[in-house]
Design a protein around this motif. Structure first.
Motif, PDB file in Angstrom:
ATOM      1  N   TYR A  71       0.837  -1.206   0.000  1.00 60.90           N
ATOM      2  CA  TYR A  71       0.000   0.000   0.000  1.00 60.90           C
ATOM      3  C   TYR A  71       0.873   1.257   0.000  1.00 60.90           C
ATOM      4  O   TYR A  71       0.667   2.168  -0.797  1.00 60.90           O
ATOM      5  N   ALA A  72       1.854   1.309   0.878  1.00 64.44           N
ATOM      6  CA  ALA A  72       2.738   2.483   0.959  1.00 64.44           C
ATOM      7  C   ALA A  72       3.493   2.685  -0.356  1.00 64.44           C
ATOM      8  O   ALA A  72       3.587   3.809  -0.867  1.00 64.44           O
ATOM      9  N   ASN A  73       4.016   1.618  -0.923  1.00 62.25           N
ATOM     10  CA  ASN A  73       4.748   1.715  -2.190  1.00 62.25           C
ATOM     11  C   ASN A  73       3.835   2.161  -3.330  1.00 62.25           C
ATOM     12  O   ASN A  73       4.241   2.936  -4.198  1.00 62.25           O
ATOM     13  N   ARG A  88      -4.549   1.844   6.608  1.00 61.04           N
ATOM     14  CA  ARG A  88      -4.549   3.309   6.436  1.00 61.04           C
ATOM     15  C   ARG A  88      -4.493   4.015   7.784  1.00 61.04           C
ATOM     16  O   ARG A  88      -3.818   5.049   7.930  1.00 61.04           O
ATOM     17  N   PHE A 111       1.326   4.147  -3.312  1.00 60.18           N
ATOM     18  CA  PHE A 111       1.065   5.581  -3.344  1.00 60.18           C
ATOM     19  C   PHE A 111       2.316   6.424  -3.495  1.00 60.18           C
ATOM     20  O   PHE A 111       2.236   7.546  -3.964  1.00 60.18           O
ATOM     21  N   SER A 112       3.463   5.907  -3.160  1.00 65.36           N
ATOM     22  CA  SER A 112       4.679   6.671  -3.438  1.00 65.36           C
ATOM     23  C   SER A 112       5.032   6.569  -4.922  1.00 65.36           C
ATOM     24  O   SER A 112       5.535   7.513  -5.515  1.00 65.36           O
ATOM     25  N   GLU A 113       4.737   5.421  -5.544  1.00 64.26           N
ATOM     26  CA  GLU A 113       5.068   5.207  -6.955  1.00 64.26           C
ATOM     27  C   GLU A 113       3.964   5.669  -7.906  1.00 64.26           C
ATOM     28  O   GLU A 113       4.238   6.052  -9.033  1.00 64.26           O
ATOM     29  N   ARG A 114       2.708   5.595  -7.472  1.00 64.26           N
ATOM     30  CA  ARG A 114       1.574   5.915  -8.350  1.00 64.26           C
ATOM     31  C   ARG A 114       0.542   6.758  -7.596  1.00 64.26           C
ATOM     32  O   ARG A 114      -0.565   6.305  -7.308  1.00 64.26           O
ATOM     33  N   PRO A 115       0.896   8.003  -7.263  1.00 61.46           N
ATOM     34  CA  PRO A 115      -0.007   8.842  -6.464  1.00 61.46           C
ATOM     35  C   PRO A 115      -1.346   9.145  -7.136  1.00 61.46           C
ATOM     36  O   PRO A 115      -2.302   9.495  -6.465  1.00 61.46           O
TER      37      PRO A 115
END
Length: 188
Positions: free
Chosen positions: A150-152, A184, A154-158
C-alpha cells in the motif's frame, strides 16, 4: 489526438510521415464510467491510448472481483495477452471514470508495423513497459506485506488516490476493504 502525437514525439522521435500513417488509423471513442470495454471470454481487438480517464483490469468472481491492474491518462491500454494472440480474454477491462480512448485495431497495428520506421520500436517499448510493471507487481505480492504494498503504491503511483475507489485498491494489494482501512489508520 494531439496528446498522442506529443507522447510519441517525446518518447519515440516519430517522423511526420510515420505520424500521418499512425494517425490515419486512430479512432476516438468516449466511454462513461463503469463501462465494460472487454468482458471475460471476449477477444481484445484494440490497442488504445488513454487521453482522459482511468481503467481497471479484474477477474470477475462470484464473491468479489479481483482487481489486478490500473491504467491512467497518457498511457496505452489493452488486454494485451488477448490482443497479441487474438484469443479470448480471461479477465475483464472496465473504465473507472469517464474515459476518452484513441483506438487502433489489431489489423491496423500490423499495417503500422509493416509500413513505418518507428512502429516496431513503439510496439517493443510498450511490451517492455507492460512486462516490467507485471514483474514488479508479482514480486511485490510474493515478497512484501500488504502495508508495504500500500505504501509503495502511493509513493510510486499517487494518481491512484484521486481516481480509484478504495475497494479496488484493497483488491489490488490483496486485502479486504476492512483490512485496508486498518492499514490506512496505522500509516496515518
Amino acid at each position: 489526438m494531439e496528446q498522442i502525437r506529443k507522447h510519441f514525439e517525446k518518447n519515440f522521435n516519430i517522423t511526420p510521415q510515420d505520424w500521418q500513417i499512425f494517425a490515419s488509423k486512430l479512432v476516438c471513442k468516449k466511454f462513461p464510467k463503469r463501462t465494460v470495454l472487454l468482458k471475460k471470454g471476449d477477444t481484445e481487438r484494440y490497442l488504445s491510448f488513454i487521453e482522459k480517464g482511468s481503467i481497471r483490469f479484474y477477474v470477475p468472481n462470484a464473491d468479489k472481483d479481483l482487481t489486478f491492474g490500473f491504467v491512467f491518462q497518457n498511457a496505452f491500454v489493452s488486454a494485451y495477452d488477448s490482443f497479441l494472440t487474438q484469443s479470448p480474454c480471461t479477465y475483464t477491462v472496465e473504465t473507472i471514470e469517464d474515459t476518452v480512448l484513441w483506438r487502433l485495431t489489431y489489423n491496423d497495428l500490423q499495417i503500422i508495423y509493416d509500413t513505418t520506421q518507428i512502429g516496431n520500436t513503439i510496439g517493443r517499448k510498450a511490451c517492455e513497459d507492460l512486462y516490467l510493471k507485471k514483474t514488479k507487481r508479482e514480486l511485490s505480492l510474493l515478497n512484501e506485506t500488504a502495508e508495504v504494498r500500500y505504501a509503495n503504491l502511493f509513493s510510486e503511483r499517487p494518481e491512484l488516490i484521486k481516481h480509484v475507489p478504495l475497494k479496488y485498491i484493497a483488491s489490488y494489494i490483496g486485502v479486504t476493504p476492512q483490512a485496508l482501512s486498518r492499514i490506512r489508520k496505522r500509516i496515518s
